[in-house]
Scaffold this active site. Structure first.
Site, PDB file in Angstrom:
ATOM      1  CB  SER A   1      -0.941   0.004   1.200  1.00 57.51           C
ATOM      2  OG  SER A   1      -0.198   0.055   2.400  1.00 57.51           O
TER       3      SER A   1
ATOM      4  CD  GLU B   1      -1.696  -8.724   1.351  1.00 56.25           C
ATOM      5  OE1 GLU B   1      -2.710  -9.292   0.954  1.00 56.25           O
ATOM      6  OE2 GLU B   1      -1.334  -7.615   0.919  1.00 56.25           O
TER       7      GLU B   1
ATOM      8  CG  HIS C   1      -5.353 -10.147  -2.452  1.00 58.72           C
ATOM      9  ND1 HIS C   1      -4.881  -9.372  -3.467  1.00 58.72           N
ATOM     10  CD2 HIS C   1      -4.656  -9.772  -1.344  1.00 58.72           C
ATOM     11  CE1 HIS C   1      -3.940  -8.547  -3.009  1.00 58.72           C
ATOM     12  NE2 HIS C   1      -3.795  -8.767  -1.722  1.00 58.72           N
TER      13      HIS C   1
ATOM     14  NE  ARG D   1      -1.618  -4.654   9.861  1.00 62.48           N
ATOM     15  CZ  ARG D   1      -0.544  -3.889   9.869  1.00 62.48           C
ATOM     16  NH1 ARG D   1      -0.003  -3.538  11.006  1.00 62.48           N
ATOM     17  NH2 ARG D   1      -0.002  -3.468   8.734  1.00 62.48           N
TER      18      ARG D   1
END
Lengths: 342, 342
Positions: B74, B285, B224, B291
């Site tokens: 990101s 990831e 993903h 998280r």
């Protein structure tokens, strides 16, 4: 006895006169000396032929009763031309749906396209929604979150810019299916990327925002099985948690529903495993994006009723998915069906 | 004994000195009188602390051995500033990964960010790829299909504009993970919409194009869990058929691989049900987009190894997903592991 209501069908097989109208519009855009079209030339017989050899034939063959029917999504193409062009095109497309509904009132019920146009306020779509619902008897609309056709220049669906339209939806008690149109961005294949991306994008916007706090009665159908959302349901639950949003059950899923336009058994199995039965509406988007026969099954990819039948749902759940949820999400459909003694 | 190789980790916890470098770049962009940063202030102890209390701790706790590690996705933010800014930022981010790999050569292996910039030829990223692979010992790269950050102004990945970079990838025998960065389009939440949309978009571009006819040895990882693709696998098979493309097995799936960054059991179950075992690489990831701990399971959403363990794969399949496929897709990783006697 459960009615089998397909919540997602487009008139992808309309008579050539409708396309001729569009072609004339485009010719005018290219050369303003060319006249704008004034009406659509299509006879009732042409409409009957196009419906009876396609949607109605397949509807019956697959054992369904009724399709919630709207203009061809990929042809809405709100990015083409001006707002006036979009207004005229939208009106004839919606009128064409009305003619289908009048010819087959037991098999089709109308949902309208909107005269959206890039950079134009959604407030300008309120009048056409009102006309379609109050004059034509339609029960919902298709709302395009990206009238630019793949450039995504509008504000998110949770932005107050959309509120005037939501107010009218709530007043009329009609839901919207969130449905983009064709893509003029070479990155996005329309039905293979743009449609699915828009579904996913809209859902995430609802997580980020607080739209349903402002509009507790607003209802959206996210088509194509909710885009990527059910497959990544853990991701969305986790992101809602990270963003300190309420539980998705309360924050989004009182107002958002997914259809079953997922063209293989494992996808449907997943959808029903993770999404509450009250949030799923039977849909096929027939005749639509994927028209072939699956060599692995020998059946049409978009014959989604077969996948649902294979689930062996309880009678109560089956009733919800095929009929009850649709009647609840589209109260005006429920009214019409009751008027028909159904 | 199977090595557990996580193919998808970003350095999301880098020392504050890295962020200070970026902040100084942004200050310079705002006011050119502010000096450009020249180096990153971060000690080995700071790096150790950030790794040992995060990625390495979790890697060990979850029973994995090795992460294919790249700069924070990101934060690549190719849309910020000029090409020169992107070049400088990319270089320090990659150098930071190299320091991690040097400190923990058995647990981390490097994959590089690229100095992409909107409107700039991807050919300008060749030199940094070459530096990272031949000088730093990295085994792959992250390729951003949309350096504009959500405006999608680049040509599709199948366009010949990308070919100079693919030629170098093939020459170096390294794969690319297709990974966008942050979004500067308010429609797209970065990890909730933009990431997943990009995955779906790239796959559909590969269906439409003929890229792997031109580059039979080119390899991509779509992260993903392949975006929306496995959930809509029937749709993609059907679209390939409608577009008169070859069977996906031959047309795309010799060159495209999905990771397992899908954060709930039903999603993983679907992935393994529809995608061939040879096309799936374990990934989490971690520490990344999601998280938290899933209240439904009591475990971290991104502890994807748990979902895979629950599949009860055969030993052969387990070996493929956790080790064999990664060694095949990243031949330079295989070389390094062999050099370590693994």
């Amino acid at each position: 006895m459960t009615l089998i209501i397909d919540c997602h069908g487009h008139y992808t097989t309309a008579p050539a006169g409708l396309e001729a109208f569009r072609t004339a519009q485009k010719a005018h855009l290219k050369d303003p000396a060319q006249p704008l079209p004034t009406d659509v030339k299509a006879s009732d017989d042409e409409i009957r032929e196009s419906i009876e050899s396609n949607q109605l034939k397949l509807l019956k063959a697959r054992g369904a009763d009724l399709t919630i029917f709207s203009p061809r999504a990929s042809a809405m193409a709100h990015h083409v031309g001006t707002e006036a062009i979009s207004q005229a095109w939208t009106r004839v497309c919606n009128d064409m749906i009305k003619r289908v509904v009048d010819l087959y009132p037991e098999n089709f019920i109308g949902v309208c396209q909107l005269p959206q146009s890039p950079g134009v306020s959604i407030a300008n779509s309120v009048a056409e929604l009102e006309r379609c619902v109050t004059e034509l008897g339609f029960v919902g609309c298709n709302l395009n979150p990206d009238p630019s056709g793949g450039h995504w220049t509008s504000p998110p669906l949770t932005d107050k810019a959309w509120y005037p339209f939501y107010e009218k939806m709530v007043e009329l008690d009609v839901p919207a299916m969130i449905h983009v149109s064709g893509s003029c961005n070479a990155n996005f294949h329309a039905t293979g990327a743009h449609y699915i991306n828009a579904d996913t994008t809209a859902f995430m916007q609802f997580i980020e925002g607080d739209l349903f706090k402002d509009f507790p009665d607003l209802r959206f159908i996210i088509p194509h099985g909710g885009g990527a959302v059910p497959y990544h349901w853990g991701r969305y639950r986790g992101l809602a948690d990270m963003l300190k949003r309420p539980h998705l059950r309360d924050h989004v899923m009182k107002n958002v529903f997914f259809d079953t336009c997922v063209y293989h058994q494992p996808g449907i199995d997943l959808l029903f495993r993770v999404i509450d039965i009250d949030n799923i509406l039977f849909g096929s988007e027939m005749v639509g994006a994927v028209r072939g026969i699956d060599p692995e099954t020998g059946h049409y990819f978009d014959d989604t009723k077969r996948y649902l039948d294979a689930l062996k749902l309880s009678d109560a759940d089956r009733h919800k998915v095929f009929e009850g949820n649709a009647r609840r999400v589209y109260p005006r459909l429920d009214q019409i069906l009751k008027g028909q003694g159904r």
